[in-house]
Scaffold this active site. Sequence first.
Site, PDB file in Angstrom:
ATOM      1  N   ASP A 113      -8.066  -6.856   0.450  1.00  0.00           N
ATOM      2  CA  ASP A 113      -7.267  -6.913   1.674  1.00  0.00           C
ATOM      3  C   ASP A 113      -8.082  -6.256   2.759  1.00  0.00           C
ATOM      4  OD1 ASP A 113      -6.697  -3.999   0.771  1.00  0.00           O
ATOM      5  OD2 ASP A 113      -5.874  -4.111   2.795  1.00  0.00           O
TER       6      ASP A 113
ATOM      7  N   GLY B  36      -0.561   6.531   1.630  1.00  0.00           N
ATOM      8  CA  GLY B  36      -1.427   7.707   1.655  1.00  0.00           C
ATOM      9  C   GLY B  36      -2.463   7.610   2.771  1.00  0.00           C
TER      10      GLY B  36
ATOM     11  N   GLN C 200     -10.484   7.070  -7.292  1.00  0.00           N
ATOM     12  CA  GLN C 200     -11.126   7.753  -6.159  1.00  0.00           C
ATOM     13  C   GLN C 200     -12.426   8.393  -6.666  1.00  0.00           C
ATOM     14  OE1 GLN C 200     -10.566   7.621  -2.969  1.00  0.00           O
ATOM     15  NE2 GLN C 200      -8.503   6.692  -2.854  1.00  0.00           N
TER      16      GLN C 200
ATOM     17  N   ASP D 137       0.865  -1.163   0.000  1.00  0.00           N
ATOM     18  CA  ASP D 137       0.000   0.000   0.000  1.00  0.00           C
ATOM     19  C   ASP D 137       0.918   1.234   0.000  1.00  0.00           C
ATOM     20  OD1 ASP D 137      -2.112   1.662   0.222  1.00  0.00           O
ATOM     21  OD2 ASP D 137      -2.663   1.070   2.254  1.00  0.00           O
ATOM     22  N   SER D 138       0.459   2.330  -0.596  1.00  0.00           N
ATOM     23  CA  SER D 138       1.364   3.466  -0.828  1.00  0.00           C
ATOM     24  C   SER D 138       1.611   4.317   0.411  1.00  0.00           C
ATOM     25  CB  SER D 138       0.788   4.362  -1.916  1.00  0.00           C
ATOM     26  OG  SER D 138      -0.398   4.973  -1.442  1.00  0.00           O
TER      27      SER D 138
ATOM     28  N   GLY E  99     -10.982   4.372  -1.371  1.00  0.00           N
ATOM     29  CA  GLY E  99     -11.984   5.272  -0.816  1.00  0.00           C
ATOM     30  C   GLY E  99     -13.343   4.640  -0.598  1.00  0.00           C
TER      31      GLY E  99
END
Lengths: 376, 376
Positions: free
Chosen positions: A271, A95, A194, A92-93, A221
């Site tokens: 996930d 963010g 998003q 995961d990035s 999101g």
Amino acid sequence: MEFQLTAKDPHSHARAGLLTTDHGTIQTPIFMPVGTVGSVKALNQQQLTDAVKAQIILGNTYHLYLRPGTEILEAAGGLHRFIGWDRPILTDSGGYQVFSLSNNRKLKEEGALFQSHIDGSKHLFSPEKVMDIQRSIGADIVMAFDECTPYPAEYDYAKKSMELTHRWLARCIHHFDQTMPLYGYSQSLFPIVQGSTYQDLRKASAEYVASMHADGNAIGGLSVGEPEALMYEICALCCEHLPEDKPRYLMGVGTPWNILENISLGVDMFDCVMPTRNGRNGMLFTSKGIINIKNKKWATDFSLIDEGLDNNISNYYSKAYLRHLFIAGEFLALQIASIHNLSFYLQLVTEARAHILQGDFQRWKQEMIPLLKTRL
Amino acid sequence: MEFQLTAKDPHSHARAGLLTTDHGTIQTPIFMPVGTVGSVKALNQQQLTDAVKAQIILGNTYHLYLRPGTEILEAAGGLHRFIGWDRPILTDSGGYQVFSLSNNRKLKEEGALFQSHIDGSKHLFSPEKVMDIQRSIGADIVMAFDECTPYPAEYDYAKKSMELTHRWLARCIHHFDQTMPLYGYSQSLFPIVQGSTYQDLRKASAEYVASMHADGNAIGGLSVGEPEALMYEICALCCEHLPEDKPRYLMGVGTPWNILENISLGVDMFDCVMPTRNGRNGMLFTSKGIINIKNKKWATDFSLIDEGLDNNISNYYSKAYLRHLFIAGEFLALQIASIHNLSFYLQLVTEARAHILQGDFQRWKQEMIPLLKTRL
């Protein structure tokens, strides 16, 4: 990375596929256990392969960047070697964590400024920086840096947030293309749709993401507080506008029934921390329904935790023993509950795949969902 | 229960034996992992057999009586079935815990009155009650109810305490002989030598205990703060006066070198929380010496935790990864460190046994002890 669609369900948008990475092939639909900081909480890697039968796990850029840090990860030869895991990894990035965990975060065009939740040190996550970190980590699948729009969001905020995510995506792709993997195997970058709960924004975002022709695409999101029906509606719309021949990853979802419903909408990858986090609180998902194992009613129930599961934990220990371990505050409680719940999730997606191949997924799903929601 | 002496070391009092219970045969000298409340902390039962190679584990009467309680243990068919462990179990009598953990304890001729450390409820442990509880638990070896004399103790206190322990022992044996095992296999009662650090008291106590002709005998009240040399001196004296043809159990000892020294004095059985408790604090016993794995020096040491150990944990994960897990506060750190340390203890006694059989135990012990004490 290659994605091969093996079968499509005739009565829904569910698909079965094979996603091939340099660390092996993943059968989709798949659930990915979350190993935030280089460990799926409370179990070891052998338990992940042998009992849980995990095919791919998640790491988190934010956490791994703070601890152990990219220097140690690079010295180790990447996350796979550092933690002793030779199957695929997705990162995961970060963010989401910057906005949910760190202090004094500040969103700018350049990126996100934040203070570490551990020691208060100041950091900037830009799209370029996050790509570099994910090169150091060396996951097979790396995620674009996005703003996970909070729910509810005003239309204007959601639109601006989506546009920022799109500009960041372009920078992510550009930087990713200019850099090379560090450890001799390839990495794929997944962009993230998003647009909050607004249909026109979601459509625009999915179309923009689709135009990048990435190896796979993610929907972000969702499962952030909106009603389930709205999640399904938005997810369906995103799937409709994302390429059919690439894997679709719905981030952070969800309950067992959420997973089956979203599989039927065309999602291939999931996930969620729910099986491990809820497991650590004593909530078990079983083939007969949901159990709060701390409840007194289980104190003398010596039946197996879940004889329907093919692992040496759920069909070895009794409910009464597991309850005792929770009440006595024993660490083994967390290990057993986590292995059980993850094993249940993996068996669920494995069965879903078998039913897609058989062509009776939709009927099976309708039978399963009331069972999955039953509180025992 | 049968005890067969297989070999005696020509240069010390070390012995190798076979202790046969209805749950299988134990090779002595042996170390017994402590599973206080029905779980050896942070590992599961498969890990205990497969990785640690435990032959017998300990349970604790005080803890098991409070949680889950004898009613649940009896309904389960005893502790073995409750926790899923079919090898031998020994239960400590709870005397030590009453005095170290509970509140408002009061020692009387009848027994020990105390308040639970969990909910403040009031209980009486008498020799008879403790025998009944241990029948409900169903361990293969049950311990007599004693007062573990604190160190240092005045001579008069130590003498009175020993005499009380002796009177309680007679009541334990009487009550034990009047009751039957509940689960179809036999149980053996081990008496405990007390007498603090006074040679005449220890001799008297060992002789009294020996006169009971029990299946095995224990030495209590050592490793409670006295200097190591004094522990060895008292242990040697006790061993001298305890029957040679019965196993000798030194309770609550100790460091790896304590174990080797006491084996050389004629001890056959050991238990201690040190490998698990110290492991959870990041202290590792390895074949090259002692490691504080939290130390920064291990941050980039990607060598295996201990390649000398034949389990899939110590020779799978690196020191750098284990350090990271500790620093990040991951549960897996506790699992790995506990498995490693217990595995190390079990391998140590297994090697000690091999050297006794070979006849070179004493030489090997002298080589090992400086290595075991080395701080890396």
